[in-house]
Scaffold this motif. Structure first.
Motif, mmCIF file in Angstrom:
data_model
loop_
_atom_site.group_PDB
_atom_site.id
_atom_site.type_symbol
_atom_site.label_atom_id
_atom_site.label_comp_id
_atom_site.label_asym_id
_atom_site.label_seq_id
_atom_site.Cartn_x
_atom_site.Cartn_y
_atom_site.Cartn_z
ATOM 1 N N ARG A 193 0.883 -1.167 0.000
ATOM 2 C CA ARG A 193 0.000 0.000 0.000
ATOM 3 C C ARG A 193 0.915 1.209 0.000
ATOM 4 O O ARG A 193 1.861 1.282 0.771
ATOM 5 C CB ARG A 193 -0.897 -0.029 1.227
ATOM 6 C CG ARG A 193 -1.739 -1.304 1.259
ATOM 7 C CD ARG A 193 -2.778 -1.289 2.337
ATOM 8 N NE ARG A 193 -3.252 -2.632 2.625
ATOM 9 C CZ ARG A 193 -4.280 -3.231 2.020
ATOM 10 N NH1 ARG A 193 -4.940 -2.615 1.076
ATOM 11 N NH2 ARG A 193 -4.644 -4.451 2.349
ATOM 12 N N SER A 194 0.676 2.154 -0.887
ATOM 13 C CA SER A 194 1.589 3.292 -1.030
ATOM 14 C C SER A 194 0.902 4.610 -0.673
ATOM 15 O O SER A 194 -0.038 5.025 -1.354
ATOM 16 C CB SER A 194 2.115 3.349 -2.467
ATOM 17 O OG SER A 194 2.690 4.608 -2.730
ATOM 18 N N SER A 237 -6.923 0.178 -5.342
ATOM 19 C CA SER A 237 -5.959 0.163 -6.445
ATOM 20 C C SER A 237 -6.577 0.741 -7.715
ATOM 21 O O SER A 237 -5.910 1.437 -8.480
ATOM 22 C CB SER A 237 -5.486 -1.266 -6.718
ATOM 23 O OG SER A 237 -4.980 -1.830 -5.532
HETATM 24 P P1 ATP Z 1 -7.988 -4.695 -0.906
HETATM 25 O O1 ATP Z 1 -9.394 -4.730 -1.441
HETATM 26 O O2 ATP Z 1 -7.390 -6.038 -0.810
HETATM 27 O O3 ATP Z 1 -7.822 -3.858 0.326
HETATM 28 P P2 ATP Z 1 -7.169 -2.465 -2.467
HETATM 29 O O4 ATP Z 1 -6.664 -2.374 -3.853
HETATM 30 O O5 ATP Z 1 -8.528 -1.900 -2.205
HETATM 31 O O6 ATP Z 1 -7.093 -3.970 -2.048
HETATM 32 P P3 ATP Z 1 -5.913 -0.314 -0.994
HETATM 33 O O7 ATP Z 1 -4.894 -0.346 0.073
HETATM 34 O O8 ATP Z 1 -7.231 0.316 -0.695
HETATM 35 O O9 ATP Z 1 -6.091 -1.813 -1.483
HETATM 36 O O10 ATP Z 1 -5.295 0.442 -2.267
HETATM 37 C C1 ATP Z 1 -4.033 0.091 -2.775
HETATM 38 C C2 ATP Z 1 -3.230 1.324 -3.123
HETATM 39 O O11 ATP Z 1 -3.895 2.087 -4.134
HETATM 40 C C3 ATP Z 1 -3.049 2.314 -1.989
HETATM 41 O O12 ATP Z 1 -2.002 1.955 -1.133
HETATM 42 C C4 ATP Z 1 -2.740 3.606 -2.746
HETATM 43 O O13 ATP Z 1 -1.389 3.647 -3.124
HETATM 44 C C5 ATP Z 1 -3.585 3.468 -3.984
HETATM 45 N N1 ATP Z 1 -4.830 4.248 -3.812
HETATM 46 C C6 ATP Z 1 -5.950 3.899 -3.142
HETATM 47 N N2 ATP Z 1 -6.878 4.868 -3.178
HETATM 48 C C7 ATP Z 1 -6.329 5.884 -3.882
HETATM 49 C C8 ATP Z 1 -6.756 7.189 -4.270
HETATM 50 N N3 ATP Z 1 -7.970 7.649 -3.940
HETATM 51 N N4 ATP Z 1 -5.911 7.945 -4.990
HETATM 52 C C9 ATP Z 1 -4.688 7.492 -5.335
HETATM 53 N N5 ATP Z 1 -4.219 6.290 -5.002
HETATM 54 C C10 ATP Z 1 -5.010 5.481 -4.290
#
Ligand code: ATP
Length: 323
Positions: free
Chosen positions: A72-73, A105
Motif C-alpha cells: 500500500r503506497s 488500487s
Molecule cells: P484490498 O481490497 O485487498 O484492500 P485495495 O486495492 O482496495 O485492495 P488499498 O490499500 O485500498 O487496497 O489500495 C491500494 C493502493 O492504491 C493504496 O495503497 C494507494 O497507493 C492506492 N490508492 C488507493 N486509493 C487511492 C486514491 N484515492 N488515490 C490514489 N491512489 C489510491
C-alpha cells in the motif's frame, strides 16, 4: 501500445501469479515489451521495474501470493508521488498498465491515467469479491475453499464434543466469503455486514436446536459484521446461552494463502489475456470482468462505486437447510 507494465496492489490474493503470467505471456506473444513493477505503486515510484521474459513467469501458475509483491503506497495518494511514478514509466516508454488489485488500487489507477494519459486496465484481485462488474474476483474461490476445509475440520471436533462453534471468516465490508462458506458447510446462521441479524431469533433457534439435541451447531461470522466479528458474537452467545459449550475460532490469514483453485487459475488466465488485448484495441480505464462466462468491460469508477448484487435468499436457504 508497445510497452506495458503489470503490477499487483493492495491485499494479495491467490491467483495473482496466474494473472501476471497471463499478462506477460500474452504481451510477449503479441510482440509487446512487458515490464514487471514490484510492490504495486511503491515500485513504480521507487523505479523498481524490470523487463520480463516468458521465463520470468515460469512455474508460478500454481503458487499463492504474488511474485511482484504487493504494497500500500501513501505516496501514490499524492500528485507528487504519481508524477514520480509517471516519470519512471515514461523513461522506459511504458504506455499501458495492467493493475491487479482491489477497489483502492482501481481508484489510484483512475487518478493516474486521468492525470498522465496512460491507459490502465484493472483486473479484480481480491478475496472479498466486493467489486461490481464480475461474477468472481481473483482469489475468492480459493479463499472460500480454504474456509470450507477449515470449517469442515472444526465440525469434526465440534461433533465430538457437542459444541457450538462460532467461526469468523474474512470480509471487512463484504459477506461473500461468509455466505458461501456458511452455505457450503451447513452453518446454522451466517452474520454478514450487508444485513442486520436478529440476535433474539438466533438465540431461540439455537435453544430449540439444543432441545432437539442437534449434534453440531456452527455459526459463521464475517469479520465486519454489525457486532464486530466472531469474538464479539461468541461473547453475546455465551452470556445468553450459559449452558452451552461455545467456542470461537478465527480463521485469519490462512484464507489468503495457498495454491489457487482451478477456477481462480482459469479466471486469472482469461482475464490476464483479455487485459492485454484490451490495451491493444485501445480500451482504457476499464476493469475486465466475467459475467455469465462472457467477458465484460466496465469503467473503473463504476467497478469501484457499485456493489455486487447481494443474493438475500441465501440466508433463508441457510436457515431452512440447517433445521
Ligand atoms: P484490498 O481490497 O485487498 O484492500 P485495495 O486495492 O482496495 O485492495 P488499498 O490499500 O485500498 O487496497 O489500495 C491500494 C493502493 O492504491 C493504496 O495503497 C494507494 O497507493 C492506492 N490508492 C488507493 N486509493 C487511492 C486514491 N484515492 N488515490 C490514489 N491512489 C489510491
Amino acid at each position: 501500445v508497445t510497452k506495458i507494465g503489470v503490477l499487483t496492489s493492495g491485499g494479495d490474493a491467490p491467483g495473482m501469479n496466474a494473472a501476471i503470467r497471463a499478462v506477460a505471456r500474452t504481451g510477449i506473444y503479441y510482440g509487446l515489451e512487458v515490464y514487471g513493477i514490484m510492490r504495486g505503486y511503491s515500485g513504480m515510484i521507487d523505479d523498481d521495474i524490470f523487463h520480463m521474459s516468458t521465463r520470468s513467469v515460469a512455474n508460478i501458475i500454481q503458487r499463492g501470493g504474488t511474485i511482484l509483491k504487493t504494497a500500500r503506497s501513501k505516496e501514490f495518494m499524492e500528485y507528487e508521488g504519481r508524477k514520480k511514478a509517471y516519470e519512471n514509466l515514461k523513461k522506459r516508454g511504458i504506455d499501458g498498465l495492467v493493475v491487479i488489485g482491489g477497489d483502492g488500487s482501481f481508484r489510484g489507477a483512475q487518478k493516474f491515467s486521468a492525470e498522465f494519459d496512460i491507459p490502465c486496465i484493472g483486473l479484480p484481485g481480491t478475496i472479498d469479491k466486493d467489486i461490481a462488474g464480475t461474477d468472481f474476483t481473483i482469489g475468492f474461490d480459493t479463499a472460500v475453499n480454504t474456509a470450507v476445509d477449515a470449517i469442515d475440520k472444526i465440525r469434526d471436533t465440534a461433533d465430538a464434543h457437542d459444541r457450538l462453534f462460532v467461526v469468523e471468516v474474512m470480509g471487512r465490508d463484504a459477506g461473500y466469503i461468509a455466505l458461501h462458506s456458511g452455505l457450503a458447510t451447513g452453518a446454522e446462521c451466517v452474520l454478514i455486514p450487508e444485513t442486520r441479524t436478529n440476535i433474539e431469533d438466533l438465540i431461540s433457534q439455537l435453544t430449540e436446536k439444543e432441545k432437539r439435541r442437534k449434534l453440531v451447531n456452527l455459526v459463521v461470522v464475517a469479520e465486519g459484521d454489525e457486532f464486530g466479528g466472531g469474538a464479539e458474537v461468541g461473547k453475546i452467545l455465551k452470556e445468553r446461552l450459559p449452558n452451552m459449550d461455545i467456542r470461537v475460532s478465527i480463521l485469519g490469514h490462512i484464507q489468503r494463502g495457498g495454491s489457487p483453485t482451478c477456477l481462480d487459475r482459469i479466471l486469472s488466465s482469461r482475464m490476464g489475456f483479455h487485459a492485454v488485448e484490451s490495451l491493444m484495441t485501445g480500451r482504457h480505464n476499464v476493469m475486465v470482468g466475467i459475467i455469465d462466462d462472457q467477458m465484460h468491460y466496465i469503467p473503473l469508477d463504476t467497478a469501484v462505486k457499485e456493489k455486487q448484487s447481494f443474493t438475500s435468499d441465501w440466508l433463508k436457504i441457510i436457515k431452512i437447510l440447517a433445521s
